[in-house]
Scaffold this motif. Structure first.
Motif, PDB file in Angstrom:
ATOM      1  N   PHE A  82     -10.564  -1.822  11.622  1.00 51.76           N
ATOM      2  CA  PHE A  82      -9.852  -2.617  10.717  1.00 51.76           C
ATOM      3  C   PHE A  82     -10.498  -2.874   9.366  1.00 51.76           C
ATOM      4  N   LEU A  83     -11.740  -3.227   9.110  1.00 50.34           N
ATOM      5  CA  LEU A  83     -12.234  -3.537   8.019  1.00 50.34           C
ATOM      6  C   LEU A  83     -12.803  -2.211   7.335  1.00 50.34           C
ATOM      7  N   GLY A  84     -13.379  -1.389   7.879  1.00 53.63           N
ATOM      8  CA  GLY A  84     -13.524  -0.134   7.710  1.00 53.63           C
ATOM      9  C   GLY A  84     -12.512   0.780   6.851  1.00 53.63           C
ATOM     10  N   SER A  85     -11.465   0.847   7.496  1.00 47.21           N
ATOM     11  CA  SER A  85     -10.394   1.360   6.978  1.00 47.21           C
ATOM     12  C   SER A  85      -9.865   0.941   5.798  1.00 47.21           C
ATOM     13  N   ILE A  86      -9.761  -0.448   5.821  1.00 44.20           N
ATOM     14  CA  ILE A  86      -9.399  -1.097   4.346  1.00 44.20           C
ATOM     15  C   ILE A  86     -10.229  -0.875   3.335  1.00 44.20           C
ATOM     16  N   TRP A  87     -11.571  -1.091   3.565  1.00 43.20           N
ATOM     17  CA  TRP A  87     -12.674  -0.612   2.821  1.00 43.20           C
ATOM     18  C   TRP A  87     -12.528   0.798   2.112  1.00 43.20           C
ATOM     19  N   ILE A  88     -12.630   1.836   2.908  1.00 38.02           N
ATOM     20  CA  ILE A  88     -12.500   3.121   2.541  1.00 38.02           C
ATOM     21  C   ILE A  88     -11.235   3.561   1.831  1.00 38.02           C
ATOM     22  N   MET A  89     -10.159   3.094   2.309  1.00 34.30           N
ATOM     23  CA  MET A  89      -8.679   3.500   1.818  1.00 34.30           C
ATOM     24  C   MET A  89      -8.646   2.874   0.450  1.00 34.30           C
ATOM     25  N   ASN A  90      -9.324   1.357   0.067  1.00 29.45           N
ATOM     26  CA  ASN A  90      -9.189   1.022  -1.035  1.00 29.45           C
ATOM     27  C   ASN A  90      -9.937   1.750  -2.122  1.00 29.45           C
ATOM     28  N   HIS A  91     -11.197   2.195  -1.763  1.00 29.23           N
ATOM     29  CA  HIS A  91     -11.879   2.860  -2.644  1.00 29.23           C
ATOM     30  C   HIS A  91     -11.372   4.329  -3.031  1.00 29.23           C
ATOM     31  N   LEU A  92     -10.843   5.006  -1.990  1.00 23.78           N
ATOM     32  CA  LEU A  92     -10.362   6.397  -2.073  1.00 23.78           C
ATOM     33  C   LEU A  92      -9.261   6.210  -3.236  1.00 23.78           C
ATOM     34  N   ASP A  93      -8.522   5.148  -3.179  1.00 25.27           N
ATOM     35  CA  ASP A  93      -7.282   4.935  -3.890  1.00 25.27           C
ATOM     36  C   ASP A  93      -7.895   4.782  -5.591  1.00 25.27           C
TER      37      ASP A  93
ATOM     38  N   PHE B  29      -3.122  -2.222  13.088  1.00 26.68           N
ATOM     39  CA  PHE B  29      -3.334  -3.172  12.290  1.00 26.68           C
ATOM     40  C   PHE B  29      -3.906  -2.668  10.844  1.00 26.68           C
ATOM     41  N   ALA B  30      -4.896  -1.776  11.105  1.00 25.18           N
ATOM     42  CA  ALA B  30      -5.347  -1.225   9.914  1.00 25.18           C
ATOM     43  C   ALA B  30      -4.592  -0.392   9.205  1.00 25.18           C
ATOM     44  N   THR B  31      -3.610   0.401   9.659  1.00 21.11           N
ATOM     45  CA  THR B  31      -2.748   1.087   9.192  1.00 21.11           C
ATOM     46  C   THR B  31      -1.678   0.124   8.237  1.00 21.11           C
ATOM     47  N   TYR B  32      -1.336  -0.868   8.865  1.00 19.07           N
ATOM     48  CA  TYR B  32      -0.403  -1.838   8.107  1.00 19.07           C
ATOM     49  C   TYR B  32      -1.036  -2.230   6.939  1.00 19.07           C
ATOM     50  N   ALA B  33      -2.470  -2.784   7.255  1.00 22.92           N
ATOM     51  CA  ALA B  33      -3.095  -3.519   6.064  1.00 22.92           C
ATOM     52  C   ALA B  33      -3.239  -2.451   4.934  1.00 22.92           C
ATOM     53  N   VAL B  34      -3.509  -1.273   5.118  1.00 18.05           N
ATOM     54  CA  VAL B  34      -3.780  -0.190   4.099  1.00 18.05           C
ATOM     55  C   VAL B  34      -2.232   0.077   3.297  1.00 18.05           C
ATOM     56  N   LEU B  35      -1.276   0.046   4.335  1.00 13.35           N
ATOM     57  CA  LEU B  35      -0.012   0.525   3.593  1.00 13.35           C
ATOM     58  C   LEU B  35       0.987  -0.690   3.240  1.00 13.35           C
ATOM     59  N   ARG B  36       0.374  -1.947   3.381  1.00 12.58           N
ATOM     60  CA  ARG B  36       1.173  -3.019   3.230  1.00 12.58           C
ATOM     61  C   ARG B  36       1.972  -2.854   1.643  1.00 12.58           C
ATOM     62  N   THR B  37       1.159  -2.494   0.704  1.00 13.14           N
ATOM     63  CA  THR B  37       1.784  -2.572  -0.686  1.00 13.14           C
ATOM     64  C   THR B  37       2.504  -1.345  -0.938  1.00 13.14           C
ATOM     65  N   ASN B  38       2.575  -0.308  -0.173  1.00  7.59           N
ATOM     66  CA  ASN B  38       3.071   0.724  -0.580  1.00  7.59           C
ATOM     67  C   ASN B  38       4.754   0.842   0.015  1.00  7.59           C
ATOM     68  N   THR B  39       5.502   0.074  -0.840  1.00 10.12           N
ATOM     69  CA  THR B  39       6.811  -0.325  -0.766  1.00 10.12           C
ATOM     70  C   THR B  39       7.863   0.782  -1.344  1.00 10.12           C
ATOM     71  N   PHE B  40       7.169   1.808  -2.052  1.00 13.61           N
ATOM     72  CA  PHE B  40       8.010   2.780  -2.543  1.00 13.61           C
ATOM     73  C   PHE B  40       9.348   2.111  -3.387  1.00 13.61           C
ATOM     74  N   GLY B  41       9.153   1.045  -4.119  1.00 13.60           N
ATOM     75  CA  GLY B  41      10.131   0.739  -4.851  1.00 13.60           C
ATOM     76  C   GLY B  41      11.146  -0.308  -4.065  1.00 13.60           C
ATOM     77  N   GLY B  42      10.694  -0.076  -2.855  1.00 14.59           N
ATOM     78  CA  GLY B  42      11.775  -0.951  -1.987  1.00 14.59           C
ATOM     79  C   GLY B  42      11.305  -2.388  -1.809  1.00 14.59           C
ATOM     80  N   PRO B  43      12.210  -3.291  -0.976  1.00 15.81           N
ATOM     81  CA  PRO B  43      11.611  -4.730  -0.787  1.00 15.81           C
ATOM     82  C   PRO B  43      10.176  -4.984  -0.131  1.00 15.81           C
ATOM     83  N   THR B  44       9.617  -5.859  -0.433  1.00 16.89           N
ATOM     84  CA  THR B  44       8.451  -6.292   0.178  1.00 16.89           C
ATOM     85  C   THR B  44       8.542  -7.369   1.282  1.00 16.89           C
ATOM     86  N   GLY B  45       7.263  -7.346   1.925  1.00 18.87           N
ATOM     87  CA  GLY B  45       7.469  -8.514   3.175  1.00 18.87           C
ATOM     88  C   GLY B  45       8.057  -9.753   2.727  1.00 18.87           C
TER      89      GLY B  45
END
Lengths: 112, 190
Positions: A82-93, B29-45
């Motif tokens: 969980f934390l690793g994915s967020i950390w890595i993806m934010n830095h990739l970005d 959960f990790a996927t959701y947390a990473v993509l949470r802000t990628n709304t592609f111009g659509g509505p947010t949570g």
């Protein structure tokens, strides 16, 4: 198996109170963002422990201590994923990819 | 003695399965947390999710976890009637939870905000949908278990299955705490 009803009642009441506290802290907007995030994450972690103890009986005596050990050895995996994915993806970005689609367009157009 | 040993092994194996299920949820959960802000111009949570609805779902599932515990207590006391009553209540609450979730999903899809709208919504439907699928499986399992109690009574064999069903149901409530916090509460906090 000597579970008693008051275990479940205590667990249920604590869980309801923790849920309502988290909900109220978001709805009432009394705190600044970092404080609010810390509060609701801590409340979720406390409720996790409450339900593991009162509903899943993870602190059961030595007969079922494997429940606790299996869970505790899974926690590092969960945190790394969980934390690793967020950390890595934010830095990739930050390091590699344009943050908006229009920047992609500029780059690809500029390239030609 | 032999039944107790194989029953203990089955519970141990089931617990290990649940730990691997936790890893699946951690990935989602990790996927959701990473993509949470990628709304592609659509509505947010914040625009899409209803907090009162999420609170109602949370309290319903929590109560069903409690009544499931009461069903298990009745089963340990070999009280077949109360076991069936409490599993029945748990089943109804679980079905109510699933109904609220499916209503939310169908409203989102009807308003053009299905999983195909943005990466954020794909991640949302995958995470919450996977939990809902577990709940649906749990309900099916509970229905079968109630028939078994009715037909076979609370034999050692049936008890072993009920213990695993109980653990599974409590486990789903634990996962929901984090869906409620990370998906619903945080969408209105951030």
């Amino acid at each position: 198996m000597h579970y008693k009803i008051h275990n479940y009642i205590i667990g249920f009441i604590l869980s309801v109170l923790l849920t309502l506290a988290a909900y109220a802290s978001v709805v009432l907007q009394l705190f600044s963002l970092p404080v609010l995030l810390s509060i609701i994450l801590i409340l979720a972690a406390v409720q996790l422990v409450v339900q593991l103890v009162f509903f899943l009986h993870i602190d059961e005596g030595k007969d079922e201590s494997w429940k606790l050990y299996a869970f505790l050895s899974t926690v590092p995996f969960i945190l790394i994923i969980f934390l690793g994915s967020i950390w890595i993806m934010n830095h990739l970005d930050y390091n590699m990819s344009p943050t908006h689609i229009s920047q992609y367009m500029e780059i690809s157009q500029g390239g030609f | 003695m032999k039944t107790n040993e194989s029953s203990d092994k089955a519970i141990f194996g089931f617990w290990i399965y649940l730990m691997s299920d936790l890893v699946i949820f951690a990935v989602l959960f990790a996927t959701y947390a990473v993509l949470r802000t990628n709304t592609f111009g659509g509505p947010t949570g914040m625009q899409l999710f209803s907090l009162p609805n999420a609170l109602a779902e949370t309290l319903i599932l929590l109560t069903s976890s409690f009544t499931c515990g009461l069903a298990m207590l009745s089963a340990y006391k070999k009280n077949t009637k109360n076991t069936l009553i409490f599993f029945g209540v748990t089943f109804i609450l679980g079905a109510l939870f699933l109904g609220l979730e499916l209503t939310e999903f169908s409203q989102l899809i009807a308003s053009g905000n299905g999983p195909d709208r943005s990466a954020f919504l794909s991640a949302f439907f995958t995470l919450v949908g996977t939990h809902g699928l577990h709940i649906a499986t749990g309900l099916l399992w509970m229905a079968v278990a109630m028939v078994q109690i009715k037909v076979k009574g609370l034999s050692d064999h049936v008890m072993s299955k009920l213990i695993r069903l109980g653990i599974f149901w409590h486990f789903l409530d634990v996962v929901w705490i984090f869906i409620f916090t990370i998906v619903y509460l945080m969408s209105h906090a951030l």
